[in-house]
Design a protein around this motif. Structure first.
Motif, short mmCIF file in Angstrom:
data_model
loop_
_atom_site.label_atom_id
_atom_site.label_comp_id
_atom_site.label_asym_id
_atom_site.label_seq_id
_atom_site.Cartn_x
_atom_site.Cartn_y
_atom_site.Cartn_z
N UNK A 66 0.83 -1.19 0.00
CA UNK A 66 0.00 0.00 0.00
C UNK A 66 0.88 1.26 0.00
N UNK A 67 0.44 2.32 -0.62
CA UNK A 67 1.22 3.56 -0.60
C UNK A 67 1.28 4.11 0.82
N UNK A 68 2.40 4.75 1.21
CA UNK A 68 2.53 5.27 2.58
C UNK A 68 1.48 6.33 2.87
N UNK A 69 1.00 6.34 4.10
CA UNK A 69 0.02 7.35 4.51
C UNK A 69 0.73 8.52 5.17
N UNK A 70 0.19 9.72 5.08
CA UNK A 70 0.83 10.88 5.70
C UNK A 70 0.92 10.71 7.21
N UNK A 71 1.97 11.22 7.83
CA UNK A 71 2.11 11.09 9.28
C UNK A 71 1.02 11.85 10.00
N UNK A 72 0.59 11.30 11.14
CA UNK A 72 -0.44 11.93 11.95
C UNK A 72 0.12 12.26 13.33
N UNK A 73 -0.55 13.17 14.02
CA UNK A 73 -0.13 13.50 15.37
C UNK A 73 0.99 14.51 15.41
N UNK A 75 4.53 16.39 15.33
CA UNK A 75 5.51 16.43 14.24
C UNK A 75 6.91 16.39 14.85
N UNK A 76 7.67 15.34 14.52
CA UNK A 76 9.03 15.16 15.04
C UNK A 76 10.04 15.23 13.90
N UNK A 77 11.22 15.75 14.22
CA UNK A 77 12.33 15.79 13.26
C UNK A 77 13.54 15.09 13.88
N UNK A 89 2.91 20.77 16.47
CA UNK A 89 1.77 19.98 16.89
C UNK A 89 1.25 19.08 15.77
N UNK A 90 1.62 19.38 14.53
CA UNK A 90 1.21 18.54 13.41
C UNK A 90 -0.30 18.45 13.31
N UNK A 91 -0.82 17.22 13.16
CA UNK A 91 -2.26 17.02 13.05
C UNK A 91 -2.90 16.62 14.37
N UNK A 116 7.06 25.74 18.73
CA UNK A 116 6.47 24.44 18.37
C UNK A 116 4.95 24.43 18.53
N UNK A 117 4.45 25.08 19.60
CA UNK A 117 3.01 25.13 19.85
C UNK A 117 2.47 26.56 19.76
N UNK A 118 3.24 27.44 19.21
CA UNK A 118 2.88 28.86 19.21
C UNK A 118 1.49 29.08 18.60
#
Length: 238
Positions: A66-73, A75-77, A89-91, A116-118
């Motif tokens: 299956x094609x990869x799904x976008x990351x949820x939750x 957001x980490x680097x 905070x991402x999604x 990050x949460x601004x």
């Protein structure tokens, strides 16, 4: 008369021989059928004795991934060394955000990026793990509905004091949650710095009880946009 009897006997002998030969043929055919079963409709002998499938044959079949799904939750680097930082905070739509000690990648979360949460209006509470040793400027600033921040007691870099975020030595106050209940905040005399926007748009704050002298208060380094703090009345408790 004699010739007719002889002819009849010869005919009977021939018939007996033919019947005997037929019986023998049927017996032999039955034996062959038992040794070699007939092919069925699904593909002959292979359906009874299926051929083993080799790895090479399996590998030649096209992949059906299956094609990869976008990351949820959140957001980490990655930092590229087994650790990572929380970049945003991402999604994530949770009101109470529990920052994990380990990201979904398995990397240890050691930093929270600046801003990050601004400006995040959905967050009401934030929990910081023991692993975090760096929080960037304005990481939690202008979160208008934030009520409480808690820090894992094993964290060596930061701590919370009744929901207010400080460095571990209490010398720098990082954030007073804007929606924190109560009209009074008590500040320790050991605090020497208040971060930019630490007291930004605090809805209920109107009074500061400072455990120090007026001179000590004047010596505190107060960042910009702390109008709720500077406008509040002061009581000095030496």
């Amino acid at each position: 008369m004699k010739s007719q009897s002889q002819f009849l006997m010869v005919a009977l002998a021939i018939s007996f021989t033919m019947v005997l030969a037929l019986i023998v043929a049927l017996i032999c055919l039955h034996a062959v059928d038992e040794e070699y079963p007939p092919e069925d409709e699904s593909g002959g002998l292979d359906s009874i004795f299926p051929l083993a499938t080799t790895d090479t044959e399996s590998a030649s079949e096209p992949s059906q991934t299956e094609p990869p799904t976008p990351p949820e939750g959140l957001w980490f680097l990655s930092n590229g060394d087994g650790t990572c930082r929380l970049a945003g905070i991402g999604s994530c739509s949770d009101a109470c955000v529990v920052i994990p000690e380990y990201a979904p990648s398995g990397e240890c979360v050691v930093e929270i990026d600046e801003r990050a949460f601004y400006g995040c209006a959905s967050v009401t509470a934030i929990q910081i793990p023991a692993s975090v040793h760096s929080i960037g400027d304005l990481a939690f600033a202008d979160c208008p509905n934030l009520i409480y921040i808690s820090v894992n007691p094993q964290n060596r870099s930061y701590r919370d004091d009744d929901g207010i975020l400080y460095t571990a030595d209490l010398r720098r106050l990082i954030l007073y949650p804007p929606m924190r209940a109560g009209s009074t905040v008590t500040l320790r005399g050991i605090t020497t710095e208040i971060a930019e926007m630490a007291f930004y748009r605090c809805a209920y704050l109107s009074h500061v009880a400072y455990l120090g002298s007026p001179e000590d208060w004047e010596a505190i380094k107060i960042g910009s946009k702390n109008y709720s703090l500077t406008a509040s009345s002061k009581t000095f408790l030496e």
